[in-house]
Enzyme design. Sequence first.
Site, PDB file in Angstrom:
ATOM      1  N   GLU A  57      27.675  20.811  56.793  1.00 43.28           N
ATOM      2  CA  GLU A  57      28.063  22.028  56.086  1.00 43.28           C
ATOM      3  C   GLU A  57      29.216  21.776  55.111  1.00 43.28           C
ATOM      4  OE1 GLU A  57      27.646  23.348  60.481  1.00 43.28           O
ATOM      5  OE2 GLU A  57      27.728  21.458  59.363  1.00 43.28           O
ATOM      6  N   CYS A  80      29.681  24.292  64.221  1.00 42.92           N
ATOM      7  CA  CYS A  80      30.639  24.184  65.333  1.00 42.92           C
ATOM      8  C   CYS A  80      31.761  25.200  65.155  1.00 42.92           C
ATOM      9  CB  CYS A  80      31.193  22.764  65.413  1.00 42.92           C
ATOM     10  SG  CYS A  80      32.148  22.247  63.981  1.00 42.92           S
ATOM     11  N   CYS A  89      33.516  24.069  61.524  1.00 49.86           N
ATOM     12  CA  CYS A  89      32.746  24.368  60.314  1.00 49.86           C
ATOM     13  C   CYS A  89      32.668  25.873  60.055  1.00 49.86           C
ATOM     14  CB  CYS A  89      31.339  23.786  60.432  1.00 49.86           C
ATOM     15  SG  CYS A  89      31.310  21.976  60.380  1.00 49.86           S
ATOM     16  N   GLU A 301      11.957  -2.371  74.940  1.00 54.40           N
ATOM     17  CA  GLU A 301      10.901  -3.206  74.369  1.00 54.40           C
ATOM     18  C   GLU A 301      10.258  -4.140  75.385  1.00 54.40           C
ATOM     19  OE1 GLU A 301      11.387  -5.088  70.669  1.00 54.40           O
ATOM     20  OE2 GLU A 301      12.024  -3.282  69.619  1.00 54.40           O
ATOM     21  N   GLY A 303       9.963  -6.690  78.991  1.00 54.78           N
ATOM     22  CA  GLY A 303       8.521  -6.838  79.096  1.00 54.78           C
ATOM     23  C   GLY A 303       7.843  -6.010  80.154  1.00 54.78           C
ATOM     24  N   HIS A 307       8.964  -2.375  81.718  1.00 60.30           N
ATOM     25  CA  HIS A 307       8.190  -1.163  81.431  1.00 60.30           C
ATOM     26  C   HIS A 307       7.756  -0.483  82.721  1.00 60.30           C
ATOM     27  CE1 HIS A 307       6.951  -2.631  77.156  1.00 60.30           C
ATOM     28  NE2 HIS A 307       8.079  -1.952  77.131  1.00 60.30           N
TER      29      HIS A 307
END
Length: 371
Positions: A57, A80, A89, A301, A303, A307
Amino acid sequence: MKRVKDPDLVFMRMALREARKGLGRTSPNPAVGSVVVQDGRVIGRGYHKKAGTPHAEIHALRDAGENAMGATIYVTLEPCNHTGRTPPCTRAILASGIKRVVVGMIDPNPLVAGSGCAFLQSNGIEVRVEVLADECRELNYPFIKHITTGLPWVIMKAGCSLDGRIAAANGQSSWITCAKSRAEVHRIRNRVDAILIGAGTALVDDPSLTTRLKGKKGKDPLRVVLDGKLRLTPGARMLRQQSTAPTWIFCSQQADPAKAAALEKAGAKIIRIDKDQDGCLDLLQVLQFLGASQINSLLVEGGSQVHGSFLRASLVDQVCIFLAPLFLGGDAVPVIDSLRLAGVQEAKRFVTRRIRRFDDDVLIDGLFTSA
């Protein structure tokens, strides 16, 4: 009868375009965009560029200057109303002479949470909220999760064959996906705060885990390695390259102090955590540590074991799976090692939100969470 387009939607989309310019640069703050409109014409634009610097802003109001008097300001996130690293802001909007504020979404930050809009309304400013709210929320899923739970948004990324394999039986994983898919991975890295792999992947691939975009643009994310026994060596590529991003290695409480000292001398930060009931590093503790370190987003990522561990613990929020048009066979390395399911009814099902094509590859982008 011709349908009249809501101008608030048009200008909020412009504010969203501004906000996207800050993706990956504002943590732990959200990415926010703003435009100032006078008589149907944009007279000011701005976006939040970095935590601790002026908010969107403020940039838009400065761009508009004195012409902001009597105008409408569009902002993707509620302004805010408290003093943090920057002033409120809401006071700047009030001082500018703005007469109307259009807000994309209410700020989930408990320090704001509606108080910004309430302050503006109490001072005679017209406020409209929840304009393109879903799009605004999608832009800031990582911020929303972090500010409400203290944990980072977790993205599971993998490039695999059509039969769900991320590497051949001999461990080779290079060139499964095409060049355009790999370029998209680097664009994703450019927008996240941290990237995580397991020790197995680190030892086999010796990756750099950097962001490599054309023109040498981009930001390297924090590198995170799960290495319970500290098998990584000080000679690993990620510790020998030129990069402004640090490398953090999570290990067990029992890991060899001598190995830890050698890795620290090479530039790594060693973080000792507890093991879970399966004898693996406690992933929730990892996420809690990263969240407390102001990490909003984490790209996992791999392995295969990593995961599987994240999915079993239900710690994945988003998946980005790149499917390549090839088959590697049952003896190749799967995307996940095991989910230990009793049946299909227990499958880890996500909701696909978009499908994109990169040459002959297909990217499936989905969410596990309702966000």
